[in-house]
Design a protein around this motif. Structure first.
Motif, PDB file in Angstrom:
ATOM      1  N   PHE A 129       8.421  27.932   2.922  1.00  0.00           N
ATOM      2  CA  PHE A 129       7.585  28.171   4.105  1.00  0.00           C
ATOM      3  C   PHE A 129       7.450  29.665   4.385  1.00  0.00           C
ATOM      4  CE2 PHE A 129       7.902  29.168   8.681  1.00  0.00           C
ATOM      5  CZ  PHE A 129       6.623  28.795   9.077  1.00  0.00           C
ATOM      6  N   ARG A 130       8.544  30.378   4.323  1.00  0.00           N
ATOM      7  CA  ARG A 130       8.514  31.809   4.647  1.00  0.00           C
ATOM      8  C   ARG A 130       7.728  32.597   3.597  1.00  0.00           C
ATOM      9  NH1 ARG A 130      14.450  33.531   6.825  1.00  0.00           N
ATOM     10  NH2 ARG A 130      13.291  35.405   7.350  1.00  0.00           N
ATOM     11  N   ARG A 131       7.807  32.168   2.331  1.00  0.00           N
ATOM     12  CA  ARG A 131       7.039  32.843   1.277  1.00  0.00           C
ATOM     13  C   ARG A 131       5.540  32.626   1.439  1.00  0.00           C
ATOM     14  NH1 ARG A 131      10.651  30.501  -2.388  1.00  0.00           N
ATOM     15  NH2 ARG A 131       8.969  29.135  -3.145  1.00  0.00           N
ATOM     16  N   ASN A 132       5.182  31.456   1.935  1.00  0.00           N
ATOM     17  CA  ASN A 132       3.763  31.089   1.978  1.00  0.00           C
ATOM     18  C   ASN A 132       3.165  31.091   3.379  1.00  0.00           C
ATOM     19  OD1 ASN A 132       3.123  30.071  -0.968  1.00  0.00           O
ATOM     20  ND2 ASN A 132       5.128  29.240  -0.441  1.00  0.00           N
ATOM     21  N   GLU A 133       3.941  31.516   4.365  1.00  0.00           N
ATOM     22  CA  GLU A 133       3.483  31.448   5.757  1.00  0.00           C
ATOM     23  C   GLU A 133       2.164  32.179   5.970  1.00  0.00           C
ATOM     24  OE1 GLU A 133       5.332  32.107  10.247  1.00  0.00           O
ATOM     25  OE2 GLU A 133       6.313  32.989   8.493  1.00  0.00           O
ATOM     26  N   LYS A 134       2.000  33.308   5.314  1.00  0.00           N
ATOM     27  CA  LYS A 134       0.788  34.108   5.530  1.00  0.00           C
ATOM     28  C   LYS A 134      -0.468  33.431   4.978  1.00  0.00           C
ATOM     29  CE  LYS A 134       1.851  36.836   1.398  1.00  0.00           C
ATOM     30  NZ  LYS A 134       2.203  38.173   0.886  1.00  0.00           N
ATOM     31  N   TYR A 135      -0.255  32.477   4.075  1.00  0.00           N
ATOM     32  CA  TYR A 135      -1.405  31.772   3.494  1.00  0.00           C
ATOM     33  C   TYR A 135      -1.788  30.529   4.285  1.00  0.00           C
ATOM     34  CZ  TYR A 135      -0.047  34.681  -0.467  1.00  0.00           C
ATOM     35  OH  TYR A 135       0.298  35.738  -1.275  1.00  0.00           O
ATOM     36  N   TYR A 136      -0.908  30.121   5.212  1.00  0.00           N
ATOM     37  CA  TYR A 136      -1.190  28.926   5.991  1.00  0.00           C
ATOM     38  C   TYR A 136      -2.113  29.277   7.148  1.00  0.00           C
ATOM     39  CZ  TYR A 136       2.751  26.541   3.714  1.00  0.00           C
ATOM     40  OH  TYR A 136       3.597  25.968   2.809  1.00  0.00           O
ATOM     41  N   GLY A 137      -3.114  28.493   7.327  1.00  0.00           N
ATOM     42  CA  GLY A 137      -3.977  28.650   8.491  1.00  0.00           C
ATOM     43  C   GLY A 137      -3.522  27.705   9.584  1.00  0.00           C
ATOM     44  N   GLN A 138      -3.821  28.030  10.809  1.00  0.00           N
ATOM     45  CA  GLN A 138      -3.485  27.154  11.930  1.00  0.00           C
ATOM     46  C   GLN A 138      -4.677  26.228  12.209  1.00  0.00           C
ATOM     47  OE1 GLN A 138      -0.495  26.942  13.475  1.00  0.00           O
ATOM     48  NE2 GLN A 138       0.228  28.345  11.919  1.00  0.00           N
ATOM     49  N   MET A 193      17.520  30.671  10.995  1.00  0.00           N
ATOM     50  CA  MET A 193      17.162  30.192   9.662  1.00  0.00           C
ATOM     51  C   MET A 193      15.738  30.580   9.260  1.00  0.00           C
ATOM     52  SD  MET A 193      18.849  26.411  10.119  1.00  0.00           S
ATOM     53  CE  MET A 193      18.391  25.681   8.560  1.00  0.00           C
ATOM     54  N   THR A 194      14.833  30.542  10.235  1.00  0.00           N
ATOM     55  CA  THR A 194      13.417  30.789   9.924  1.00  0.00           C
ATOM     56  C   THR A 194      12.971  32.223  10.211  1.00  0.00           C
ATOM     57  OG1 THR A 194      12.780  30.003  12.141  1.00  0.00           O
ATOM     58  CG2 THR A 194      12.803  28.378  10.356  1.00  0.00           C
ATOM     59  N   GLY A 195      13.858  33.037  10.771  1.00  0.00           N
ATOM     60  CA  GLY A 195      13.506  34.424  11.050  1.00  0.00           C
ATOM     61  C   GLY A 195      12.567  34.570  12.234  1.00  0.00           C
ATOM     62  N   THR A 196      12.670  33.646  13.203  1.00  0.00           N
ATOM     63  CA  THR A 196      11.834  33.727  14.402  1.00  0.00           C
ATOM     64  C   THR A 196      12.732  33.867  15.628  1.00  0.00           C
ATOM     65  OG1 THR A 196      11.790  31.278  14.546  1.00  0.00           O
ATOM     66  CG2 THR A 196       9.978  32.351  13.362  1.00  0.00           C
ATOM     67  N   THR A 197      12.202  33.540  16.801  1.00  0.00           N
ATOM     68  CA  THR A 197      12.990  33.617  18.026  1.00  0.00           C
ATOM     69  C   THR A 197      13.228  32.212  18.579  1.00  0.00           C
ATOM     70  OG1 THR A 197      11.051  33.774  19.460  1.00  0.00           O
ATOM     71  CG2 THR A 197      11.925  35.839  18.561  1.00  0.00           C
ATOM     72  N   VAL A 198      14.174  32.112  19.497  1.00  0.00           N
ATOM     73  CA  VAL A 198      14.454  30.826  20.144  1.00  0.00           C
ATOM     74  C   VAL A 198      13.217  30.342  20.888  1.00  0.00           C
ATOM     75  CG1 VAL A 198      15.801  29.694  21.944  1.00  0.00           C
ATOM     76  CG2 VAL A 198      16.939  31.221  20.325  1.00  0.00           C
ATOM     77  N   GLY A 199      12.522  31.283  21.555  1.00  0.00           N
ATOM     78  CA  GLY A 199      11.311  30.930  22.299  1.00  0.00           C
ATOM     79  C   GLY A 199      10.232  30.364  21.378  1.00  0.00           C
ATOM     80  N   THR A 200      10.080  30.973  20.217  1.00  0.00           N
ATOM     81  CA  THR A 200       9.083  30.489  19.248  1.00  0.00           C
ATOM     82  C   THR A 200       9.447  29.099  18.748  1.00  0.00           C
ATOM     83  OG1 THR A 200       8.574  32.742  18.515  1.00  0.00           O
ATOM     84  CG2 THR A 200       7.993  30.950  17.021  1.00  0.00           C
TER      85      THR A 200
END
Length: 228
Positions: A129-138, A193-200
């Motif tokens: 997921f972290r490797r490909n996150e930039k390729y994912y669109g919302q 684990m995902t390199g984000t924040t608790v809020g996110t």
């Protein structure tokens, strides 16, 4: 004439003799390696797995292939929940097994191998997921809801349909939903684990639940319109 005292020894022999003969004949037909394993008490699933893992630690390719074959289905079941489709899940599974064989010497024997493999597959999913996150669109999910096949308006969703709903979630939502709702991780653990924040993490979980409710509502509405 047989005395009563002698009967005490003869009756048990007569009772067990057929079993002894059957076991003896049965053992004669067994291959030598199986006989040896029986003698050593190495036929239980736990012992077989232990020897298989030990051989993998020694770098034996045949054992690695056997371990891969034995746990492929279990690993795929985990990775499917974190992926958009089966092809993506296969890639994650293979990444996970590469990590397993690279670090199998670090696996502690007192810990369940299956539990360790599960953790590796979850982390492989996060890495993917972290490797490909930039390729994912919302992108919105609604255009894809009609792909879900529902054959009985009154029937509960099947396991495959539920899996498909989870797969339709945007990657960030799907990741947090799986880690929190399925695996039982806390938000601070997910953030780390995902390199984000608790809020996110909390926000993505709330959005994932909302999307799933919307999809379930759409399915219920379609069923009502179809079956009345």
């Amino acid at each position: 004439m047989i005395k009563i005292g002698q009967l005490i020894f003869i009756i048990p022999v007569l009772f067990f003799l057929p079993h002894i003969i059957f076991r003896g004949n049965h053992l004669k037909k067994m291959p030598v390696p199986v006989k040896i394993k029986l003698a050593l008490g190495e036929t239980s699933p736990d012992n077989r797995l232990k020897h298989l893992v030990d051989d993998c630690r020694k770098g034996k390719l045949d054992s690695q292939k056997e371990l891969y074959k034995q746990f492929y289905g279990y690993a795929m079941g985990i990775c499917l929940r974190y992926s958009q489709n089966r092809e993506e899940a296969k890639e994650i599974v293979n990444d996970g097994f590469l990590k397993i064989f690279a670090h199998i010497r670090d696996q502690r024997e007192e810990r369940s191998f299956k539990a360790w493999l599960r953790k590796i597959m979850i982390h492989a999913s996060i890495d993917y997921f972290r490797r490909n996150e930039k390729y994912y669109g919302q992108s919105e999910i609604s255009p894809f809801i009609k792909d879900l096949s529902v054959t009985d308006g009154n029937a509960a969703l099947s396991e495959q349909e539920i899996l498909r709903l989870v797969q339709l979630l945007p990657p960030a939502y799907r990741m947090v939903f799986n880690l929190y709702a399925i695996e039982g991780y806390k938000h601070h653990e997910i953030a780390e684990m995902t390199g984000t924040t608790v809020g996110t993490s909390k926000s993505n979980l709330a959005k994932a639940r909302l999307r799933l409710k919307e999809m379930l509502y759409t399915i219920d509405r379609d069923r009502f319109e179809k079956y009345g």
